[in-house]
Design a protein around this motif. Structure first.
Motif, PDB file in Angstrom:
ATOM      1  N   LYS B 139       0.834  -1.127   0.151  1.00  0.00           N
ATOM      2  CA  LYS B 139       0.136   0.139   0.235  1.00  0.00           C
ATOM      3  C   LYS B 139       0.773   1.120  -0.135  1.00  0.00           C
ATOM      4  CE  LYS B 139      -2.842  -2.882   0.455  1.00  0.00           C
ATOM      5  NZ  LYS B 139      -3.525  -3.401   1.884  1.00  0.00           N
ATOM      6  N   ALA B 144      -3.787   4.306   1.152  1.00  0.00           N
ATOM      7  CA  ALA B 144      -3.795   3.013   1.361  1.00  0.00           C
ATOM      8  C   ALA B 144      -4.405   2.470   0.053  1.00  0.00           C
ATOM      9  CB  ALA B 144      -3.957   2.559   2.609  1.00  0.00           C
ATOM     10  N   THR B 145      -5.280   3.047  -0.675  1.00  0.00           N
ATOM     11  CA  THR B 145      -5.922   2.841  -1.899  1.00  0.00           C
ATOM     12  C   THR B 145      -4.892   2.588  -3.115  1.00  0.00           C
ATOM     13  OG1 THR B 145      -7.146   4.639  -2.447  1.00  0.00           O
ATOM     14  CG2 THR B 145      -7.967   3.549  -0.533  1.00  0.00           C
ATOM     15  N   ILE B 413      -5.019   0.624  -6.498  1.00  0.00           N
ATOM     16  CA  ILE B 413      -4.720  -0.709  -6.571  1.00  0.00           C
ATOM     17  C   ILE B 413      -5.901  -1.287  -7.365  1.00  0.00           C
ATOM     18  CG2 ILE B 413      -4.616  -2.774  -5.120  1.00  0.00           C
ATOM     19  CD1 ILE B 413      -3.361  -1.047  -2.946  1.00  0.00           C
TER      20      ILE B 413
END
Lengths: 485, 487
Positions: B139, B144-145, B413
């Protein structure tokens, strides 16, 4: 069509294992016969991340070979990867030279046959390139599984490729023998065929004389000259038979079975791998400078052809003798050492001894000249004593036997201890002649009646009476004088 | 201490304000806390790190400390580490404990650096997003996406999140510079041959090069100095005298410390394709460089657009051969059941490799095949020479080349996971540098949409690493992008 209407065309690929102490791309030892996998380092077993580093000793040997056959030693050559999967090929590719080999061209003169039928021929070489050997797969003793021994993986090889210049199995064997002698002569390969240090692949085809080349089949991994000859002979007959029966030869790789004396197909052209050769990015192009080549040239031993010429010019030997004596470096060196010990005026008798009695004796005991019980210095001493009249040629044979059996350290020692010194005392010889004449009146009469043979019989009797020690020339002369006087 | 520079850490260790064991523990605890969310590490080397830290403390006490003695770092899991799991991000090597140290690892060990662990990466360094890891995606610490970039995404994320002060990486087509750009840190890939590849698991041998991550150019310079150097075990390693890559890291002499520096701006890098937020940040950074005394000049790299096609012939070709050794025979993954040798190979490799690795092996096998070699591999090698010539022509007009590291900021991601070609195109600015073998550096130069970092790439002529680092250092003296930390 009969057999004689076919021309046989043979080219050889020889893998000569180079006698470096360590492998071609790693520091592991190349010694033969160790326990499986103890001579395989991280590079040889292709651990992740390891890289090859070229052994300059292997290159030096390739240069030596190139110089020995009058080839072009490439200033720049390239290592490529030959990609295929096999458990004894740890990286999944073999590092070999493909498009640009280090040795290009060259030639070797071979001699085929004996006596009046002997002839010479020059075989052209295509190339010789450096590559690494694979490991070994062992299919026995593993309960249905295969064992892998990577000790041999990475051993340096010089693959020597000839043009399809050979026209019979005899020529192929003569070429292979000449090559075998040469790689040992220049000390780049131990030539041990049992251990696989010198392996031959033969490309064989047949054609009508003057016609286009026939389709070839490649016989793999022949590890003796006898198998090379047998395999080619069988293959030639098979190909001619196949064509004459209306069949066609398909390009293929075949194996020779020494038990049956037959070749059998391993894989056809259709099964051939696409090796996806490309330059190995882990290795820079191999650059061989002029200086390096000159340095190697300075360290080269005298080559067989040059030595042969020198034997003819310097020692007055016949071409036949010179060729025989330069068949191997060991024999040539033994001969030269013998001459040095006997004196150069004695070169011809030295050659006769080395090629005659010594060769016969070695042959009988299946020994190599390096294991000769009579040293070159001893033999030279012996030849010297014959030359200076100390002993006769016949007594020389006796002295040779004694030296061979370790009955003395030198010819002189044997002559002394066994009392073999030639008698040059005219009085003593005359006395012996008188005795012989008295006891052989019949022979004397025969001689006087014109039978020349009787004279030889009398000489023999005198020599016998002297236990071989009388100077034969002197006996001849004195006996003649007595009989005619 | 977590945010300290190497210089500050060195001073603290030497003054015994903190021990190496305490420092290592600080980072190890931080990894323990944050790694579950980031997935930056595959292996945490707690026991090994503490043992190394104890040895470093003894060395410091004895007065034998070098610049990196007692400094914690992380290694990309592409480097072999003796006695420590070395996976290369692959199931194929998920059981491989290396029996030896890579040259880089051995050098850093000898320098007394403390190895905290092995960082996540795209499998066999193939990828630009770190989604191609057997151990799951890394991440981006800023969001974190988002992806952190790849293939050295674990090392970049670890440094950005301060799970390690510095980390090693490798760069075959941008794998140090691109993740550095996406995570707001500094990363340098030196000239091909400066860092030994021995023990660095090969992806594409003629392009692979070890590199360094740090918060700043100054930290990268110290790490690179310790990593670089001739190694006889790598035939492509360059035999040159050792260099201090920090030699041009100096305090600004005046308000125009870069006076005289000519920065080349490749027309092709500033054409279409660059996202607006990236363009804005890059333009601002170039303004800053001009303020520092540098001049900018337009240059041209006409063949740069061919870098991606050339790369995706050469790199897969080499990879298809390099990865042949992973056959299940001697180490690594082997299928549980098979009927014969061919099936053992097929199943072991089908199970052991991920989709992107298989794709590149297939492409590489194809381009090297009989009848295709000339059309693909040889053509690509010709392009490679043309690209290298373009750079040489450009360097006749400038000292360094500058431009964006990537056309966009970090994407979400999964966004490009099903479109490999879109993913490949994201490396448009970095790949040509590898094909030419030149050094390249990425440093943070601002933020784009969504507060995501933007990287500026500096490309230098062969062996100009010290100059690239010195140039970036002057920029970092005048700006504070490199001091920003994710929340």
């Amino acid at each position: 069509m009969s057999r004689s209407d076919w021309e046989v065309v043979i080219g050889l690929e020889v893998h000569a294992q180079l006698n470096t102490a360590s492998k071609i791309f790693s520091g592991a030892s190349t010694a033969f016969g160790a326990e499986p996998n103890v001579q395989a380092c991280a590079v040889d077993i292709a651990l992740p991340g390891v890289l090859p580093v070229l052994n300059r000793g292997a290159v030096e040997r390739a240069i030596r070979f190139g110089l020995a056959i009058g080839a072009h030693v490439a200033s720049k050559s390239v290592f490529a990867r030959k990609n295929y999967f096999y458990p004894d090929l740890p990286k999944g590719y073999q590092i070999s030279q493909f498009e640009l080999p280090v040795v290009q061209g060259g030639e070797i003169t071979i001699r085929i046959g004996e006596g009046d039928k002997a002839y010479e021929k020059t075989v052209q070489l295509t190339r010789a390139h450096l590559e690494e050997d694979a490991g070994k797969s062992l299919h026995e003793d593993f309960h249905g599984m295969s064992g892998i021994d990577l000790n041999r993986a990475g051993t340096p090889l010089l693959e020597i490729v000839s043009e399809p210049d050979m026209r019979s199995s005899a020529e192929a064997v003569a070429y292979a023998r000449a090559l075998h002698a040469l790689v040992r002569w220049i000390d780049i390969c131990d030539g041990n065929m049992q251990e696989g240090s010198f392996r031959c692949d033969a490309n064989v085809s047949v054609r009508r004389p003057g016609g286009p080349l026939g389709t070839r089949r490649e016989i793999k991994n022949l590890n003796s000259f006898r198998f090379l000859q047998q395999a080619i002979d069988y293959e030639v007959q098979w190909q001619i038979g196949t064509i004459e029966d209306g069949g066609k030869i398909q390009q293929a790789t075949v194996l020779f079975d020494p038990d049956t004396g037959e070749t059998r197909m391993m894989r056809s052209k259709e099964d051939a791998h696409d090796y996806r050769y490309f330059p190995d990015p882990d290795l820079l192009p191999l650059v061989v400078s002029k200086e390096w080549i000159e340095e190697v040239r300075r360290g080269m031993p005298e080559l067989p052809e040059a030595m042969k010429g020198r034997f003819i010019n310097e020692y007055g030997l016949s071409a036949y003798d010179a060729t025989t004596l330069t068949a191997s470096k060991e024999v040539a060196n033994f001969f030269e050492d013998t001459v040095q010990s006997a004196g150069s005026a004695q070169a011809k008798p030295c050659a006769n001894w080395v090629m005659g009695d010594l060769a016969a004796r070695l042959n009988r005991e299946e020994k190599d000249i390096s294991a000769s019980a009579v040293s070159s210095v001893q033999l030279g001493g012996l030849v010297g004593r014959i030359a200076d009249g100390t002993i006769s040629n016949n007594i020389g044979k006796k002295v040779f036997e004694a030296l061979w059996n370790g009955e003395g350290t030198s010819a002189d020692a044997v002559i002394e201890s066994q009392g073999l010194r030639q008698t040059n005392d005219a009085g003593a010889i005359e006395a012996m002649i008188d005795e012989v004449l008295a006891a052989n009146q019949k022979s004397v009469e025969e001689f006087r009646a014109g039978k020349e043979k009787a004279f030889n019989a009398l000489v023999g009797q005198v020599m016998k009476a002297s236990k071989g020690k009388a100077n034969p020339a002197q006996v001849n002369e004195l006996l003649k004088r007595k009989l005619e006087g | 201490m977590i945010h300290a520079s190497l210089t500050e850490l060195r001073a603290a260790l030497d003054a015994k304000r903190i021990s190496s064991v305490e420092l290592a523990t600080l980072f190890l605890d931080r990894i323990e806390q944050q790694n579950p969310a980031l997935n930056a590490f595959i292996t945490v080397n707690r026991d090994g790190a503490l043992a190394a830290a104890r040895a470093a403390d003894a060395r410091i006490a004895a007065g034998n400390a070098g610049p990196l003695t007692g400094i914690p770092l992380a290694h990309k899991d592409v480097f072999c580490t003796e006695g420590v799991l070395t996976t290369c991000g692959s199931k194929m090597l998920s059981n491989f404990v290396s029996p030896y140290d890579a040259h880089v690892v051995a050098l850093l060990k000898a320098a007394g650096a403390v190895n905290l662990g092995k960082t996540n990466m795209d499998e066999f360094a193939m990828g630009s997003s770190n989604e191609n890891s057997h151990y799951g995606p890394v991440k981006n610490p800023w969001d974190a996406t988002r992806i952190p970039g790849g293939s050295s995404g674990g090392s970049a994320a670890a440094v950005a999140a301060r799970l390690a002060p510095i980390a090693t990486g490798t760069d075959t087509g941008g794998s140090v510079r691109q993740p550095a750009g996406h995570t707001g840190i500094t990363g340098i890939k030196p000239t091909y041959g400066v860092v030994s590849r021995y023990g660095m698991i090969a992806y594409a041998s003629s392009l692979d090069q070890g590199g360094a991550f740090g918060a700043s150019a100054a930290d990268c310079a110290q790490l690179l100095t310790a990593m670089a150097g001739f190694d006889a075990r790598d035939s492509t390693s360059l035999e040159r005298p050792a260099e201090d890559y920090a030699r041009e890291i100096a305090a600004p002499a005046n308000d125009k410390p870069l006076a005289g520096l000519r920065i080349g701006l490749p027309r092709e890098f500033f054409a279409e394709g660059m996202a607006e937020d990236v363009r804005t940040a890059v333009d601002a950074a170039l303004d800053e460089y001009r303020k520092l005394g540098a001049t900018t000049v337009e240059v041209s790299l006409p063949n740069a657009k061919l870098a991606i096609p050339a790369y995706y012939v050469i790199a897969p070709a080499e990879a298809s051969s390099n990865l042949s050794r992973f056959d299940g025979v001697r180490y690594g993954h082997r299928a549980a059941e098979y009927r014969d040798l061919a099936e053992m190979y097929a199943k072991s490799r089908a199970e052991g490799f991920g989709a992107e690795v298989k794709r590149r092996i297939l492409v590489g096998t194809y381009v090297l095949s009989h009848g295709y070699y000339d059309a693909y591999y040889l053509q690509a090698q010709k392009l490679r020479r043309l690209i290298a010539q373009d750079f040489q022509a450009a360097f006749a007009q400038c000292d360094v080349i500058a431009g964006p590291t990537s056309p966009t900021t970090a994407w979400a991601i999964g966004e490009k996971a099903d479109d490999p070609v879109q993913m490949y195109l994201s490396d448009i600015y970095t790949i040509a540098v590898n094909l030419a073998g030149l050094p390249g550096l990425s440093h943070p130069c601002g933020f784009g949409g969504g507060n995501l970092p933007v990287g500026l790439q500096l490309i230098g002529d062969y062996f100009s690493e010290a100059r690239l680092l010195g140039t970036a250092h002057q920029y970092q003296q005048a700006t504070d992008w490199h001091l920003r930390r994710p929340a």
